[in-house]
Design an enzyme around this catalytic site. Structure first.
Site, PDB file in Angstrom:
ATOM      1  N   GLU B  63       3.259   7.387 -65.166  1.00  0.00           N
ATOM      2  CA  GLU B  63       4.622   7.666 -64.963  1.00  0.00           C
ATOM      3  C   GLU B  63       5.155   8.209 -66.472  1.00  0.00           C
ATOM      4  OE1 GLU B  63       7.258   4.660 -63.629  1.00  0.00           O
ATOM      5  OE2 GLU B  63       8.702   6.096 -62.996  1.00  0.00           O
ATOM      6  N   LYS B 140      10.318  12.273 -58.322  1.00  0.00           N
ATOM      7  CA  LYS B 140      10.457  10.686 -57.781  1.00  0.00           C
ATOM      8  C   LYS B 140      11.709  10.694 -56.978  1.00  0.00           C
ATOM      9  CE  LYS B 140      10.613   5.932 -60.061  1.00  0.00           C
ATOM     10  NZ  LYS B 140      10.767   5.395 -61.565  1.00  0.00           N
ATOM     11  N   CYS B 197       5.659   5.684 -59.071  1.00  0.00           N
ATOM     12  CA  CYS B 197       5.925   4.494 -59.035  1.00  0.00           C
ATOM     13  C   CYS B 197       6.948   3.873 -57.837  1.00  0.00           C
ATOM     14  CB  CYS B 197       6.967   4.258 -60.475  1.00  0.00           C
ATOM     15  SG  CYS B 197       6.718   2.566 -61.088  1.00  0.00           S
TER      16      CYS B 197
END
Lengths: 666, 666
Positions: B63, B140, B197
């Site tokens: 990430e 994300k 994540c």
């Protein structure tokens, strides 16, 4: 901070007609402390009883008044505090009669036993209390998580705005007779919409960049209440007052609905709440405003447009725009800065349980200004000023320090540090050769001999503080923090850094302002600071030029503060990059010839020093935030210490290609 | 931290068949620094070239690998960095060929000119690069804002999960041939879903309290990719490894889809990333795992289940549960703690540009353990240990300190502090009477004379550090931070607090572990610490009992550390309140008789000291977070300093009614 027999200054409309059902409201602008449920509840009760005596329909408290805002992670790590705050809320509810109350509190999210809780454990909420009961609950929808705000760490966003009656109300054995069912409440015949702080701050037309897709105010006001109430705990920062006024006025006018805005006062560590609770009529006209930075019970009537308007601090107009240009001697909000810092100092000491302060008075600008602020905040008899000359301290500085102490009426002592620094020097000299034998010669750039003076002074202050239950105060200013021109465990150390968010040029302007504008009630209202203190070049007074024997000034070591402060202003106001700074003419350049090579050198030095200063920001004491942006206070800005290899100048695509093409053996 | 000719240790499956289209993937577990775009890009290029040499289909980075995670507010205050990272991304894209790459980066939110931007200015994103182009973007959705996470301050949540082709891609003059159009990507014939994540960490069945209503993984996997990829920068904390393993295994099995998980290594200030990137097959079986706390390129094949499994540090099993009970000598994760602290120390020094450290070695437990850790991290020749005895320092402590230094092979010097503290004492004595005349007698509880010893020691270390370009290291442990048993500007001061998140009882267990388990490569692998250092009672060695002449131990002043540490454990693990702590039998009580009045007294003292310790937490240096919770590191926990009047014991409804009924005159 007395906890019983409290009273608040009260302000009533000039033609005030007491009685229920008239739409009289009391705005209870109180100073609360996070987690101090008993203390906060006592303040709430005192205001409630005062409001009852005035026979008003409703008394309104700030956001999270019962728990104290901001509670930060304490309520996450210690959920018992949330359970406790419910008990206090129930107790306050039981104490209500015909005067209803809107009280901010932390609402635990309690799903049914068959359901999982999804999301955070609490809402930022408010309760309508009256006739002995909890009548309705309101939950904040827009949960800020930027700059000094961190509600997002603790509070779930509510999809519903307006009044609701959650199931847990039955747990407190109180029956919610919520009547309107449309998110509005009716109190003594008048119908209100209730919102919490940030929910007001997202109008999609008013703001260039709305922070959230949702606008709870639109939903609430589409139900046509008679007035909109907002419970806030909104920090005071430079030039924010004009935005606040314009926004409130805009929303009231846009919906043709009176707006009643209640704001907390008091300082919590680095965050200062300014009060100035107010009300606007349906045309967006301000008709009532409470004092700034003072507790007050302001009684108003939004339907009759009744209330009194307290002035804002100083000459700053409520609708003056944010400063469009950088002015080294910007004086538009010095009065606000003064009041904000005074409240910050006073609250930090009172809330941590200290009455007295110790301060090193060097005869320089920063410590002189801090001395005036602390003396005015705590009383001069509670500030011990300490002159700590070394062999290189000019006699003028010592006498200036003494003059300031005498003008203020502070106790003053002198402690020469020569024997202390000599002891350090002597002991170090016994081991230096041994270390050099292993690690090679001492770094030529070492400033250990300078720093030990600053650390010795801070140590003496800390010892005096410890012996006499007084807090040492740090004197570093914002320009010094940006440039890392402060000694760890030295001048930047202390319990609080009052001017850590004030740039050097503004500190100088503030010094001049203090000489003119302090209240008449203090011992030396005028000219407390000798002119020499204001005009002398700033410096740490830690070393002399070996050639000339003169003390080395800060600006000689660094760059002109007026230049550095304009960089800080451009970073915060315009988000300019190194390249943009280099290519945009500075206001500084209008006054001073500045070859571009010199400008580039200063900019490189600024960014280089800033990158290395981040560690100092990390270990700095609380900094009272007063500026509109760009502070390095830990509550406001997070920068990894190891992020010190940013190439501020940037790279061209060609440079990037070349670097990426470098051979990387595997 | 060398920036050119880099290489990564590579791990290939035992029967590895190179060639495109076989589904071979490289997991590039690299150590990046926030904001160091050039340095991070060089690492990415080195891994990319290695992956190309292995003829793998795709190399996957953690990430935000390009910007470095966490960037914190730097990208908000300095938006030019985001523009720069796009240029670097374009450059890396141009450098790709048949081996594709997934690279985490910060995507600016660039609405069309006719549209307003709503929400934050950036997405936490990843890009698929290949054949010279940027091919797709992934954003994300779940944006954490709790504990050590603050993505919410900088990143907008993406409503869309999976591959997209935003309009700005045309700005970089690269044409997105995104084919699947369903959020999946196809690389050399294999179809993948890509997530970032936190998006993986919200399974509504796996977690008791899901943090978000949304589950992006469900949406992504409903499209039936052949494998799920997750790019992570997930900090390592005690016992989190078992949750990580169980979650990954659960998700892979639940959807019958192989899971490929790539995690960052390296430490950024207080946050340590543990690596241990891994892959699971569709039955949830782990078949590949990279090293912990080391950079590595792990080549795997999720379709053939090929890859190698590196062991986790120490005896801790991947699926060992979180410690269910408090054990003062919990040894299950001491190896992980050791490796995590070593990485933390090494990275902090390397990334801030320092090679050397100075440390005060008292002969006590904490400084002894820190000495071993720093010596192992930086090399013993880079740690100057300094013994700084005062008149009350026992001879045994001086000799123990010397023994430790000799065992480690560190340079060692001795600097008596008697003349320094005498100078402070002498100078203070000249003004004390004058201050007493104004402020009354010295506070009987003053510990100024004790503290000045600790501050003098820290000052000497700081001076030595300054002269020899070495960083001073703080030695305070977690128990001391909780109890405020640390001197501001003294032992708790320094550039880094390596054991600030390790409780005293665990420090003692770690000392025993170090004596047994250090790597064979160091000078004294076994028994580096004298047994007396481990077994002697802890104390600050700052004062002697006036009656007995004995040094006053910490436990005599405070309470047994084993008790205090169990309180800390119960606070963090069970969120127990004061009342619950009082009424729940402690494990401590199974070993030691404990009258309830004594327990109540210790609890009161614990909470009282903790409330007053918060200022010390605020000015503490970075603390390497290693425990599973309850740290007081500033990145992890925020507690207002002024929130020191919490009534930890709570109030009964009757008490609340009585307080609220107190007369409050108006």
């Amino acid at each position: 901070m007395n906890q019983t027999n409290q009273t608040l200054p009260i302000s009533l409309p000039s033609r005030f007609s007491a009685g229920y059902g008239q739409g009289n409201l009391a705005l209870a602008q109180i100073n609360v402390s996070p987690g101090d449920l008993a203390g906060n509840a006592r303040k709430i009760m005192a205001a409630l009883r005062m409001a009852e005596q005035q026979v008003v329909d409703l008394v309104i408290f700030p956001e999270l008044a019962l728990m104290g805002y901001p509670p930060r992670d304490v309520i996450v790590r210690h959920p018992f505090l949330v359970a406790e705050n419910l008990k206090w809320l129930a107790g306050i509810a039981e104490s209500t009669n015909q005067t209803y109350a809107l009280v901010g509190f932390v609402e635990p999210r309690l799903p049914k036993p068959s359901e999982k809780r999804i999301g955070k454990a609490a809402f930022n909420a408010a309760a309508l209390l009256g006739e002995g009961k909890i009548l309705a609950i309101f939950r904040k929808s827009l949960i800020p998580g930027y700059n000094e705000f961190e509600d997002y760490r603790q509070f779930e966003s509510s999809p519903v705005s307006g009044a609701i009656a959650p199931e847990w109300l039955t747990d407190v054995n109180l029956h919610p007779p919520l009547q309107d069912g449309h998110g509005l409440i009716t109190v003594h015949g008048h119908c209100y919409a209730v919102s919490i702080c940030e929910d007001l701050w997202n109008d999609p037309e008013f703001f260039e960049h709305p922070r959230y897709p949702d606008n709870p105010i639109e939903r609430l006001l589409s139900q046509r209440p008679e007035a909109l109430i907002n419970l806030s705990s909104s920090p005071s920062r430079s030039h924010k007052e004009s935005v606040r006024h314009q926004l409130c006025s805009y929303v009231a006018k846009k919906y043709g609905t009176p707006l009643v805005y209640v704001n907390q006062v008091g300082t919590v560590d680095e965050l200062s709440f300014g009060g100035a609770s107010r009300a606007y009529d349906g045309q967006g006209q301000l008709f009532a405003r409470a004092e700034s930075f003072q507790e007050q019970l302001l009684v108003i009537n939004p339907f009759k447009g009744q209330g009194s308007i307290a002035p804002l601090p100083g000459p700053q107009s409520a609708d003056s725009p944010a400063a469009p240009t950088f002015q080294a001697d910007d004086t538009t909000d010095l009065a606000r800065t003064y009041q904000s810092l005074l409240q910050g100092i006073r609250d930090y000491f009172a809330k941590t349980g200290f009455q007295k302060a110790v301060l090193g008075l060097s005869g320089g600008l920063d410590s002189a200004v801090v001395a005036v602020l602390v003396a005015d905040a705590l009383g001069p008899e509670n500030l011990l000023t300490v002159s700590m000359p070394s062999a290189i301290t000019p006699e003028e500085n010592r006498s200036d320090a003494q003059t300031i102490a005498e003008n203020l009426g502070c106790p003053w002592v002198e402690i020469p540090i020569g024997s202390i620094t000599a002891a350090f020097t002597q002991e170090l000299s016994t081991v230096r050769a041994s270390v050099e034998a292993t690690w090679g010669p001492v770094d030529a750039r070492s400033n250990a001999a300078d720093n030990v003076q600053a650390i010795s002074r801070a140590t003496l202050l800390r010892q005096l503080g410890n012996e006499f239950r007084a807090l040492p105060v740090a004197t570093s200013d914002k320009s010094e923090f940006y440039l890392g021109y402060a000694t760890v465990n030295g001048d930047m150390s202390g319990a609080l850094a009052p001017i850590g968010d004030v740039c050097k040029t503004k500190v100088r302007a503030l010094a001049r302002w203090l000489n003119e504008h302090r209240p008449e009630t203090v011992k030396t209202p005028k000219n407390v600071l000798p002119l020499s203190v204001i005009t002398k070049p700033s410096g740490a007074d830690l070393k002399r030029d070996p050639q000339t024997g003169e003390l080395i000034t800060a600006e000689a070591e660094l760059m002109p503060y007026e230049f550095a402060d304009e960089v800080i202003w451009r970073l915060k106001t315009l988000n300019q990059s190194h390249a943009q700074l280099l290519n945009t003419p500075f206001y500084y350049e209008q006054q001073h010839p500045l070859p571009s090579a010199q400008k580039a050198e200063w900019l490189d030095k600024f960014f280089d020093r800033m990158s290395k200063a981040v560690f100092k920001w990390f270990v700095a004491p609380p900094i009272l935030m007063v500026e509109g942006g760009g502070s390095i206070a830990k509550s406001d800005y997070h920068h990894p210490i190891v992020a010190n290899r940013i190439h501020w100048q940037g790279h061209s695509p060609a440079e990037i290609r070349a670097i990426l093409a470098e051979r990387n053996d595997c």
